[in-house]
Design an enzyme around this catalytic site. Structure first.
Site, PDB file in Angstrom:
ATOM      1  N   LYS A 180      39.153  35.641  34.827  1.00 39.02           N
ATOM      2  CA  LYS A 180      40.488  35.732  35.627  1.00 39.02           C
ATOM      3  C   LYS A 180      41.136  34.165  35.402  1.00 39.02           C
ATOM      4  O   LYS A 180      42.244  34.076  35.456  1.00 39.02           O
ATOM      5  CB  LYS A 180      40.190  35.650  37.067  1.00 39.02           C
ATOM      6  N   ILE A 196      36.860  47.238  40.896  1.00 44.13           N
ATOM      7  CA  ILE A 196      37.795  47.932  41.505  1.00 44.13           C
ATOM      8  C   ILE A 196      38.962  48.221  40.628  1.00 44.13           C
ATOM      9  O   ILE A 196      39.516  47.244  40.100  1.00 44.13           O
ATOM     10  CB  ILE A 196      38.219  47.180  43.024  1.00 44.13           C
ATOM     11  N   GLY A 235      21.916  34.687  45.510  1.00 46.49           N
ATOM     12  CA  GLY A 235      22.579  34.671  44.196  1.00 46.49           C
ATOM     13  C   GLY A 235      23.938  35.032  44.422  1.00 46.49           C
ATOM     14  O   GLY A 235      24.746  35.507  43.433  1.00 46.49           O
ATOM     15  N   ASP A 258      39.012  30.629  43.161  1.00 45.85           N
ATOM     16  CA  ASP A 258      39.072  31.901  42.468  1.00 45.85           C
ATOM     17  C   ASP A 258      40.179  33.128  42.875  1.00 45.85           C
ATOM     18  O   ASP A 258      40.628  33.749  42.268  1.00 45.85           O
ATOM     19  CB  ASP A 258      37.593  32.257  42.805  1.00 45.85           C
ATOM     20  N   LYS A 317      43.364  35.200  41.017  1.00 51.00           N
ATOM     21  CA  LYS A 317      43.429  36.466  41.156  1.00 51.00           C
ATOM     22  C   LYS A 317      44.587  37.085  41.683  1.00 51.00           C
ATOM     23  O   LYS A 317      45.282  38.137  41.318  1.00 51.00           O
ATOM     24  CB  LYS A 317      42.138  37.073  41.989  1.00 51.00           C
TER      25      LYS A 317
HETATM   26  N1  HSE Z   1      32.505  34.486  42.571  1.00 52.59           N
HETATM   27  C1  HSE Z   1      33.428  35.682  42.400  1.00 52.59           C
HETATM   28  C2  HSE Z   1      33.342  36.368  43.764  1.00 52.59           C
HETATM   29  C3  HSE Z   1      32.992  36.702  41.333  1.00 52.59           C
HETATM   30  O1  HSE Z   1      32.688  35.908  44.592  1.00 52.59           O
HETATM   31  O2  HSE Z   1      34.047  37.324  44.142  1.00 52.59           O
HETATM   32  C4  HSE Z   1      33.903  37.519  40.992  1.00 52.59           C
HETATM   33  O3  HSE Z   1      35.120  37.199  40.576  1.00 52.59           O
END
Ligand code: HSE
Length: 399
Positions: free
Chosen positions: A100, A131, A182, A196, A200
């Protein structure tokens, strides 16, 4: 025979290798040609791993091999992923990526290079992991003007907020638990600060509104200031708290932001828990449609990447146009976004002062010497002005 090279043998890259091999006859039948992984590129060695014999350390081996038709970019980070993708496209090799950061920053540029070189740049897995959302947006919901996009776009933060809500745990404790499982990186900044999700929503907004939305222009607030007490108040409103990426078109102006929101139980996003993601689109003809599923993880994300590989095989020698123009879209000022707020201020017996400043508000049951209330819809600028009269403990926008 179609030869694929996979850049990166981490979580996503190894998943792509597994999907292509484990489902090989199915994937090949769907593509209409036999698909084989010819190379895996990684800096590391993997002694004993099935990829050992096809492992290369130098991208030029892949670039200069005319038998490689498709490059899967699963390295993560901006460089050298962007440069490798660009070089592959310039050589006429289609590129499928889950990255991304590269798509948000260089998507329109790589789409253009693919067009000029009669190949394709596909990025289904860059938003929402497994998705399907990019292809539906480009190929299915094309008759509509998209009024808004609202998404839970980050699994890590959704897991943390779900745990805080359901188990009454503090942010730091849940973050540690997520790291141990994790679900969160050792350096969790990109997730918990909303960066993040910001990339997106920038990708989705660029596709929905057909022009480059710079992620740097999107107001972004993470979840680090959310506390258990906030959930206690949200609960009184039959609501939870979710980190949302929003893009909305109003009177010809596009607004976009990432922030935690109070989400009522009547909203379909309310029930999206744990590491799951969901994207709610509102089309002017279609109305609301929601895409829900696993937004991260090796095999779900690889499933989306391999569906792009199949598409790239089916469209060899033919560029599939993607409407994402390079001209920058100026976003409307986030301060003009009108919405109600859940506000917690220090002090009791201050209802009259609050009403004098905020107007008609709904008071909630307070605790710990605080007064909490819900405002009517107000702009960010008006909220800031009113809030400056009080000692605000926290405030959360209401979706
Ligand atoms: N770290 C991201 C999340 C991974 O938790 O959605 C997927 O982009």
């Amino acid at each position: 025979m179609v030869n694929v090279a996979i850049l990166g043998h981490g979580t996503i890259g190894s998943g792509v290798y597994k999907v292509i091999n484990d489902n090989n006859s199915h994937v090949s039948r769907r593509a209409g040609d036999d698909i084989k992984v010819k190379y895996v590129l990684d800096l590391r060695d993997f002694p004993g791993d099935p990829v050992e014999d096809i492992l290369v350390h130098d991208f030029d081996t892949i670039l200069n091999d005319d038998e490689v038709d498709i490059v899967v970019e699963a390295m993560g980070g901006v460089e050298p992923a962007h440069t490798y993708a660009m070089q592959a496209l310039l050589a006429g090799k289609s590129v499928c990526t889950s990255n991304k950061e590269v798509v948000a920053k260089y998507g329109y540029e790589l789409i253009q290079i693919a067009k000029e070189n009669n190949c394709n740049f596909f990025f289904e897995a860059s938003v929402g992991g497994g998705i399907p959302i990019i292809r539906p947006l480009m190929g299915c919901i094309t008759a509509d003007h998209i009024k808004s996009i609202s998404g839970i776009l980050n699994g890590t933060t959704n897991y943390i907020l779900t745990k805080m809500s359901e188990e009454g745990l503090a942010f730091d404790d849940v973050l540690k638990d997520a790291q141990n499982k994790g679900y969160a990186e050792r350096n969790p900044e990109a997730d918990i600060e909303g960066y993040d999700a910001c990339r997106k929503i920038a990708i989705l907004a660029s596709l929905a509104y057909e022009r480059q939305v710079n992620f740097e222009d999107i107001y972004t607030e993470g979840i680090t200031k959310i506390t258990c007490e906030d959930f206690w108040y949200a609960n009184q409103l039959h609501s939870s708290i979710k980190l949302l990426g929003l893009a909305k078109r109003q009177n010809g102006v596009v607004y976009s932001m990432v922030a935690p929101f109070v989400v009522n139980q009547d909203n379909p996003l309310y029930g999206v828990s744990d590491v799951f993601n969901a994207i709610l689109l509102d089309g002017d003809m279609l109305g609301e449609v929601m895409f829900y599923g696993k937004g991260a993880g090796s095999l779900p994300t690889a499933s989306a990447v391999v569906s792009d590989v199949i598409s790239a095989v089916k469209n060899r020698g033919r560029n599939i146009p993607i409407l994402w123009r390079p001209e920058k879209r100026e976003l409307g000022p986030v301060d003009a976004f009108e919405m109600p707020y859940l506000v917690r201020v220090s002090g009791t017996d201050i209802e009259k002062e609050i009403k004098d400043v905020f107007g008609d508000v709904q008071f909630l049951q307070g605790q710990n010497g605080e007064t909490a209330f819900v405002t009517g819809p107000m702009s960010g600028a008006d909220y800031e002005k009113a809030a400056s009269n009080f000692e605000v403990v926290n405030r959360i926008r209401i979706f």
